[in-house]
Write a protein that holds these residues in place. Structure first.
Motif, PDB file in Angstrom:
ATOM      1  N   SER A 120      65.973  35.358  27.390  1.00  0.00           N
ATOM      2  CA  SER A 120      65.581  35.634  28.706  1.00  0.00           C
ATOM      3  C   SER A 120      64.112  36.380  28.550  1.00  0.00           C
ATOM      4  CB  SER A 120      66.263  36.445  29.939  1.00  0.00           C
ATOM      5  OG  SER A 120      65.469  36.394  31.024  1.00  0.00           O
ATOM      6  N   LEU A 121      64.167  37.488  27.557  1.00  0.00           N
ATOM      7  CA  LEU A 121      63.035  38.103  27.318  1.00  0.00           C
ATOM      8  C   LEU A 121      62.054  37.240  26.395  1.00  0.00           C
ATOM      9  CD1 LEU A 121      64.421  41.896  26.475  1.00  0.00           C
ATOM     10  CD2 LEU A 121      63.262  40.973  28.507  1.00  0.00           C
ATOM     11  N   GLY A 122      62.621  36.554  25.516  1.00  0.00           N
ATOM     12  CA  GLY A 122      61.969  35.573  24.529  1.00  0.00           C
ATOM     13  C   GLY A 122      61.206  34.223  25.302  1.00  0.00           C
ATOM     14  N   GLY A 123      61.666  34.111  26.537  1.00  0.00           N
ATOM     15  CA  GLY A 123      60.965  33.117  27.308  1.00  0.00           C
ATOM     16  C   GLY A 123      59.782  33.605  28.022  1.00  0.00           C
ATOM     17  N   VAL A 124      59.654  34.950  28.262  1.00  0.00           N
ATOM     18  CA  VAL A 124      58.461  35.497  28.836  1.00  0.00           C
ATOM     19  C   VAL A 124      57.618  35.838  27.620  1.00  0.00           C
ATOM     20  CG1 VAL A 124      57.690  37.433  30.171  1.00  0.00           C
ATOM     21  CG2 VAL A 124      59.823  36.366  30.697  1.00  0.00           C
ATOM     22  N   VAL A 125      57.782  36.565  26.738  1.00  0.00           N
ATOM     23  CA  VAL A 125      56.911  37.161  25.627  1.00  0.00           C
ATOM     24  C   VAL A 125      57.469  36.183  24.224  1.00  0.00           C
ATOM     25  CG1 VAL A 125      56.416  39.061  24.165  1.00  0.00           C
ATOM     26  CG2 VAL A 125      57.073  39.405  26.279  1.00  0.00           C
ATOM     27  N   LEU A 126      56.306  35.071  24.148  1.00  0.00           N
ATOM     28  CA  LEU A 126      56.690  34.060  23.115  1.00  0.00           C
ATOM     29  C   LEU A 126      56.391  34.570  21.972  1.00  0.00           C
ATOM     30  CD1 LEU A 126      55.196  31.345  25.206  1.00  0.00           C
ATOM     31  CD2 LEU A 126      57.573  32.102  25.207  1.00  0.00           C
ATOM     32  N   GLY A 127      56.721  34.148  20.823  1.00  0.00           N
ATOM     33  CA  GLY A 127      56.501  34.410  19.315  1.00  0.00           C
ATOM     34  C   GLY A 127      56.576  35.633  18.816  1.00  0.00           C
ATOM     35  N   LYS A 128      57.311  36.412  19.469  1.00  0.00           N
ATOM     36  CA  LYS A 128      57.588  37.601  19.063  1.00  0.00           C
ATOM     37  C   LYS A 128      59.362  38.043  18.956  1.00  0.00           C
ATOM     38  CE  LYS A 128      53.201  38.579  19.086  1.00  0.00           C
ATOM     39  NZ  LYS A 128      52.680  38.815  17.698  1.00  0.00           N
ATOM     40  N   THR A 129      59.738  37.220  18.110  1.00  0.00           N
ATOM     41  CA  THR A 129      61.248  37.151  17.810  1.00  0.00           C
ATOM     42  C   THR A 129      61.793  38.714  17.329  1.00  0.00           C
ATOM     43  OG1 THR A 129      61.127  34.992  17.143  1.00  0.00           O
ATOM     44  CG2 THR A 129      63.184  36.271  16.625  1.00  0.00           C
ATOM     45  N   LEU A 180      64.556  43.884  19.104  1.00  0.00           N
ATOM     46  CA  LEU A 180      64.272  45.300  19.269  1.00  0.00           C
ATOM     47  C   LEU A 180      64.311  45.913  20.625  1.00  0.00           C
ATOM     48  CD1 LEU A 180      64.592  48.066  17.829  1.00  0.00           C
ATOM     49  CD2 LEU A 180      62.006  47.746  17.695  1.00  0.00           C
ATOM     50  N   ALA A 181      63.695  45.221  21.552  1.00  0.00           N
ATOM     51  CA  ALA A 181      63.718  45.404  22.989  1.00  0.00           C
ATOM     52  C   ALA A 181      65.041  45.213  23.498  1.00  0.00           C
ATOM     53  CB  ALA A 181      62.623  44.544  23.730  1.00  0.00           C
ATOM     54  N   THR A 182      65.666  44.138  23.005  1.00  0.00           N
ATOM     55  CA  THR A 182      67.181  43.816  23.758  1.00  0.00           C
ATOM     56  C   THR A 182      68.143  44.837  23.242  1.00  0.00           C
ATOM     57  OG1 THR A 182      66.496  41.419  23.623  1.00  0.00           O
ATOM     58  CG2 THR A 182      68.829  42.166  23.890  1.00  0.00           C
ATOM     59  N   ALA A 183      67.827  45.276  21.959  1.00  0.00           N
ATOM     60  CA  ALA A 183      68.892  46.278  21.391  1.00  0.00           C
ATOM     61  C   ALA A 183      68.717  47.700  22.151  1.00  0.00           C
ATOM     62  CB  ALA A 183      68.417  46.567  19.940  1.00  0.00           C
ATOM     63  N   ALA A 184      67.280  47.906  22.493  1.00  0.00           N
ATOM     64  CA  ALA A 184      67.106  49.085  23.195  1.00  0.00           C
ATOM     65  C   ALA A 184      67.961  49.157  24.642  1.00  0.00           C
ATOM     66  CB  ALA A 184      65.590  49.413  23.493  1.00  0.00           C
ATOM     67  N   LEU A 185      67.857  48.034  25.359  1.00  0.00           N
ATOM     68  CA  LEU A 185      68.696  47.806  26.651  1.00  0.00           C
ATOM     69  C   LEU A 185      70.143  48.121  26.312  1.00  0.00           C
ATOM     70  CD1 LEU A 185      66.973  44.779  28.465  1.00  0.00           C
ATOM     71  CD2 LEU A 185      67.257  47.134  29.441  1.00  0.00           C
ATOM     72  N   LEU A 186      70.813  47.513  25.225  1.00  0.00           N
ATOM     73  CA  LEU A 186      72.037  47.346  24.965  1.00  0.00           C
ATOM     74  C   LEU A 186      72.424  48.960  24.624  1.00  0.00           C
ATOM     75  CD1 LEU A 186      72.612  44.202  23.073  1.00  0.00           C
ATOM     76  CD2 LEU A 186      72.802  44.530  25.473  1.00  0.00           C
ATOM     77  N   SER A 187      71.692  49.691  23.963  1.00  0.00           N
ATOM     78  CA  SER A 187      72.023  51.180  23.276  1.00  0.00           C
ATOM     79  C   SER A 187      71.540  52.018  24.242  1.00  0.00           C
ATOM     80  CB  SER A 187      71.485  51.260  22.077  1.00  0.00           C
ATOM     81  OG  SER A 187      69.987  51.148  22.199  1.00  0.00           O
ATOM     82  N   GLY A 188      70.690  51.976  25.172  1.00  0.00           N
ATOM     83  CA  GLY A 188      70.157  53.119  25.940  1.00  0.00           C
ATOM     84  C   GLY A 188      69.061  53.804  25.367  1.00  0.00           C
ATOM     85  N   PRO A 196      53.035  36.133  32.366  1.00  0.00           N
ATOM     86  CA  PRO A 196      53.139  36.372  33.590  1.00  0.00           C
ATOM     87  C   PRO A 196      53.685  35.288  34.611  1.00  0.00           C
ATOM     88  CG  PRO A 196      51.075  37.381  32.875  1.00  0.00           C
ATOM     89  CD  PRO A 196      51.643  36.484  31.793  1.00  0.00           C
ATOM     90  N   ALA A 197      53.432  34.076  34.231  1.00  0.00           N
ATOM     91  CA  ALA A 197      53.709  32.897  35.180  1.00  0.00           C
ATOM     92  C   ALA A 197      55.320  32.976  35.054  1.00  0.00           C
ATOM     93  CB  ALA A 197      53.116  31.454  34.615  1.00  0.00           C
ATOM     94  N   VAL A 198      56.063  33.193  33.834  1.00  0.00           N
ATOM     95  CA  VAL A 198      57.405  32.775  33.688  1.00  0.00           C
ATOM     96  C   VAL A 198      58.005  34.229  34.110  1.00  0.00           C
ATOM     97  CG1 VAL A 198      59.133  32.809  32.196  1.00  0.00           C
ATOM     98  CG2 VAL A 198      57.099  31.279  31.807  1.00  0.00           C
ATOM     99  N   LEU A 199      57.272  35.211  34.084  1.00  0.00           N
ATOM    100  CA  LEU A 199      57.940  36.682  34.487  1.00  0.00           C
ATOM    101  C   LEU A 199      57.988  36.488  35.980  1.00  0.00           C
ATOM    102  CD1 LEU A 199      58.662  39.590  33.903  1.00  0.00           C
ATOM    103  CD2 LEU A 199      56.033  40.072  34.438  1.00  0.00           C
ATOM    104  N   GLU A 200      57.132  35.977  36.793  1.00  0.00           N
ATOM    105  CA  GLU A 200      57.598  35.979  38.244  1.00  0.00           C
ATOM    106  C   GLU A 200      58.655  34.967  38.592  1.00  0.00           C
ATOM    107  OE1 GLU A 200      55.984  37.436  40.952  1.00  0.00           O
ATOM    108  OE2 GLU A 200      54.623  38.381  39.094  1.00  0.00           O
ATOM    109  N   ARG A 201      59.127  34.153  37.899  1.00  0.00           N
ATOM    110  CA  ARG A 201      60.241  33.403  38.046  1.00  0.00           C
ATOM    111  C   ARG A 201      61.811  33.861  37.329  1.00  0.00           C
ATOM    112  NH1 ARG A 201      56.730  29.278  36.440  1.00  0.00           N
ATOM    113  NH2 ARG A 201      57.834  28.867  34.334  1.00  0.00           N
ATOM    114  N   LEU A 202      61.534  34.926  36.507  1.00  0.00           N
ATOM    115  CA  LEU A 202      62.582  35.613  35.911  1.00  0.00           C
ATOM    116  C   LEU A 202      63.637  36.049  36.808  1.00  0.00           C
ATOM    117  CD1 LEU A 202      63.249  36.137  32.743  1.00  0.00           C
ATOM    118  CD2 LEU A 202      62.472  38.488  33.141  1.00  0.00           C
ATOM    119  N   HIS A 203      64.894  35.663  36.608  1.00  0.00           N
ATOM    120  CA  HIS A 203      66.206  36.218  37.151  1.00  0.00           C
ATOM    121  C   HIS A 203      67.085  37.105  36.545  1.00  0.00           C
ATOM    122  CE1 HIS A 203      65.333  33.048  40.550  1.00  0.00           C
ATOM    123  NE2 HIS A 203      65.302  32.180  39.392  1.00  0.00           N
ATOM    124  N   PRO A 204      67.422  38.243  37.180  1.00  0.00           N
ATOM    125  CA  PRO A 204      68.513  39.149  36.451  1.00  0.00           C
ATOM    126  C   PRO A 204      69.480  38.493  35.736  1.00  0.00           C
ATOM    127  CG  PRO A 204      68.061  39.757  38.869  1.00  0.00           C
ATOM    128  CD  PRO A 204      67.470  38.322  38.667  1.00  0.00           C
TER     129      PRO A 204
END
Length: 316
Positions: free
Chosen positions: A23-32, A37-45, A199-207
């Motif tokens: 889901s994050l990768g669909g908003v911020v493209l080309g930054k695998t 790392l951002a996902t790992a931060a969410l999962l680890s706190g 931002p266009a995809v961010l507006e449509r992002l679902h939890p």
């Protein structure tokens, strides 16, 4: 319950973690790598600091991290005139009832986005520091705990940009990792101009995940196996870097926590040396910067130590 002990839970946890990442990768493209790392931060706190020039997607990524978790969201726009109570909240007198009531500030949320952190004065930065370090905020002598789960995602412009205040070593130490996004390539920029990502995809992002389930997920991630040899490897890296600057035990804990999250994203129930090597720069370099120095100034030194430090063999 450990990931190794429950294959079904392992499958569900990995699937949920990867769904967040996708889901994050669909908003911020080309930054695998940055998205992982951002996902790992969410999962680890572990609190995350996004450090880069304006216009590269820092705020978009931070906002996406907030939206994938279906919980409360607080946003702070960093300005020099921001007061501590603008962050923490304040007590308001209700004339009709003749009593005071507390109006919570934006840091009383599950995910808090602090945009342009280093445009906030040190006095107001300290109010955020208390919440990040201790999990609570003190207003008018009353201590209030932040909600659980709690995560701060902050953006900052490079040191030396007009109107910025340097972050202290103590403030930087509260962030588990820092990451820069950098410019996108031409093909990715073309996709962004066509409305794919950004931002266009961010507006449509679902939890993807309810906030109340995130603490349980973090508890499972925290049980991912870490061998004694890899604990020593983390300590060896930190010890090798301490002559350069201060590294607290919190730095080593950040590597361990994020390494376990990376293992989950890879579908593993154990940490491997490459997890730790991947995290050395984002977890340690910013903590070694002296006040007023660019927080990425020590990247090369950390990479050098990683290359020189012996990697334990055959550990799982």
């Amino acid at each position: 319950m450990s990931l190794m002990a429950d294959a079904e839970m392992d499958s569900r946890i990995v699937a949920a973690a990867r769904a967040v990442e996708a889901s994050l990768g669909g908003v911020v493209l080309g930054k695998t790598a940055q998205i992982r790392l951002a996902t790992a931060a969410l999962l680890s706190g572990e609190h995350l600091l996004l450090n880069d020039l304006p216009g590269v997607g820092k705020t978009t990524l931070a906002a996406a991290m907030a939206k994938v978790v279906d919980g409360s969201f607080g946003r702070v726009q960093g300005t020099p005139d921001l007061l501590p109570t603008d962050l923490t909240g304040s007590s308001i007198f209700n004339q009709a009832e003749g009593s005071w009531s507390f109006r919570p500030g934006p840091i009383m949320a599950n995910v808090v986005l602090v945009d342009e952190l280093n445009r906030i004065t040190p006095r107001s930065q300290s109010a955020l520091l208390e919440a990040m370090a201790e999990g609570h905020s003190t207003v008018d002598g009353i201590t209030r705990h932040v909600p659980e789960p709690f995560l701060v995602v902050a953006t900052m412009n490079p040191i030396g940009s007009a109107g910025t205040f340097p972050l202290t070593i103590g403030q930087l130490d509260r962030f588990g990792a820092t990451v820069g996004l950098g410019p996108v390539d031409r093909d990715t920029e073309r996709l962004l101009l066509k409305g794919e990502g950004g931002p266009a995809v961010l507006e449509r992002l679902h939890p993807i995940m309810p906030a109340h389930l995130l603490p349980r997920m973090r508890a499972v991630v925290a049980e991912v196996h870490l061998s004694d040899a890899l604990v020593d490897y983390v300590l060896d890296l930190c010890d090798a870097l301490r002559p350069i600057g201060h590294l607290s035990t919190r730095a080593a804990r950040s590597i361990v926590a994020l390494a376990r999250a990376l293992a989950v994203l890879e579908g593993r129930a154990y940490v491997i040396p490459d997890d730790i090597r991947t995290l050395a720069v984002p977890c340690l370099a910013h903590r070694l910067a002296s006040e007023g120095e660019r927080i990425d100034a020590q990247h090369a030194e950390v990479r050098s130590v990683v290359e020189e430090c012996p990697v334990p063999d055959g550990v799982v």
